[in-house]
Write an enzyme that holds these catalytic residues in place. Structure first.
Site, PDB file in Angstrom:
ATOM      1  N   GLU A 252      35.210  46.224  43.323  1.00  0.00           N
ATOM      2  CA  GLU A 252      36.250  45.999  44.228  1.00  0.00           C
ATOM      3  C   GLU A 252      35.966  46.022  45.770  1.00  0.00           C
ATOM      4  O   GLU A 252      35.454  47.264  46.051  1.00  0.00           O
ATOM      5  CB  GLU A 252      37.563  46.341  43.903  1.00  0.00           C
TER       6      GLU A 252
ATOM      7  N   ASP B 280      39.499  34.733  43.440  1.00  0.00           N
ATOM      8  CA  ASP B 280      39.754  33.799  44.547  1.00  0.00           C
ATOM      9  C   ASP B 280      39.274  32.284  44.456  1.00  0.00           C
ATOM     10  O   ASP B 280      37.861  32.149  44.134  1.00  0.00           O
ATOM     11  CB  ASP B 280      39.111  34.093  45.848  1.00  0.00           C
TER      12      ASP B 280
ATOM     13  N   GLU C 173      47.884  42.229  36.198  1.00  0.00           N
ATOM     14  CA  GLU C 173      49.198  42.085  36.700  1.00  0.00           C
ATOM     15  C   GLU C 173      49.597  40.551  37.143  1.00  0.00           C
ATOM     16  O   GLU C 173      50.530  40.000  37.085  1.00  0.00           O
ATOM     17  CB  GLU C 173      49.136  42.868  37.907  1.00  0.00           C
TER      18      GLU C 173
ATOM     19  N   GLU D 216      48.191  37.861  35.947  1.00  0.00           N
ATOM     20  CA  GLU D 216      48.268  36.962  35.060  1.00  0.00           C
ATOM     21  C   GLU D 216      49.830  37.222  34.606  1.00  0.00           C
ATOM     22  O   GLU D 216      50.485  36.057  34.217  1.00  0.00           O
ATOM     23  CB  GLU D 216      47.390  37.717  33.907  1.00  0.00           C
TER      24      GLU D 216
END
Lengths: 210, 210
Positions: free
Chosen positions: A67, A116, A190, A192
């Site tokens: 991340e 994204d 989350e 989804e």
């Protein structure tokens, strides 16, 4: 999932050094887990809900979540620590740089969940399923390695299928409506959960690097 | 698009012998058109609305429409005759048998529009995008030959994408919603007009045989 900048996190995140090691261990990842096991990597792990659930279900796999956003990663680390999940490590890293930290054949499976979509044409190259990225994935995956890909963005999924075909990748379990298909073991992110509750369709496929 | 059996058609269709030649001319199709031109073939041409429109728009292409149902093909021939479209021939033939009548590299492009989805698992092999058929298509297409595929059936499209990838085919212009995408030159079939009017999405892609 974007948070306002929280300056205190730069300090607070240091307590999770055991979960978030420095991402400079090319070819050396198994040592972090004190065991040899297949390595699965999530690209863009966000708050870590998906990888935490996955790691709990599959204790025989070593997981790494990547991340680029430190603030988000802090909450992921918090989750891993609280739940005492031993088979996850998190890395503060841009996906651009994964070939710097993994050696060829080190990774068995990649996950990309709701990345994204970069809808503007001039940003095509930033999409994580762009051919440029696919070649990087190929270079770190084992032969027969997999990419599990989910998105709610139709245009991104259409684009991605074309890119997969262009890179000679195989497909498995393609679905344009994950939550209404008979697909047993979906772990819901989350993002989804939120979008599916609004009735938006989730696209998913598995890509094989032969 | 299924018609009640019309026995008189067996006689009536004979008047269109110039449009519907006997399908036994392996490697010899250009002669039917009295000129050399790229050969495009529609598999399951139905009442011929699509191919007629296409042939009118593209006079520089030779078109062949293949259809296994004689009654339907009669109306297609009627249409071609009435509109005096010179660059179409129609064949009464099961797609199973296309390798019997075309030689390798004879066809430049195939069209499959709204073929029977054969939804039952045990009928998978009958789907016209099954790998078994893809190999036949490959054997009659030129290098770089194309398959243009449209369907309103989501499960068939998902299946087809997997089959295309499995056969190492490339994709172009994948869309899950043809009529709301910016795709200029779509020729609409009778079936498509009906289903699109009901708000059903049309899936489409172009497949490249390299």
């Amino acid at each position: 999932m974007r948070l306002r900048k929280r300056p205190w996190i730069t300090e607070a995140i240091k307590q999770y050094a055991a979960i978030i090691p420095e991402p400079q261990r090319e070819g050396d990842w198994q040592k972090l887990f004190d065991r040899e096991a297949p390595l699965h990597v999530e690209l863009g792990t966000g708050r870590g809900g998906f990888i935490s659930e996955l790691a709990t279900r599959n204790p025989e796999i070593n997981y790494i979540g990547i991340e680029a956003n430190q603030d988000v990663l802090y909450y992921a680390a918090q989750k891993v620590a609280e739940r005492q999940i031993a088979n996850i490590r998190l890395l503060l890293l841009n996906v651009e740089n994964i070939t710097d930290i993994f050696t060829p054949g080190e990774v068995s499976r990649l996950y990309i969940n709701f990345c994204d979509p970069w809808p503007k044409k001039r940003h095509t190259k930033r999409r994580l399923t762009n051919s440029r990225f696919l070649e990087r994935y190929r270079s770190i995956l084992i032969k027969g390695g997999e990419l599990f890909f989910k998105t709610d963005n139709q245009a991104l999924f259409e684009f991605s299928l074309t890119e997969f075909a262009g890179a000679n990748l195989k497909l498995r379990n393609v679905t344009f409506d994950l939550h209404n298909d008979d697909f047993g073991e979906n772990v819901i992110t989350e993002y989804e959960a939120k979008f599916s509750a609004k009735g938006m369709k989730i696209f998913r496929c598995e890509v094989i690097f032969e």
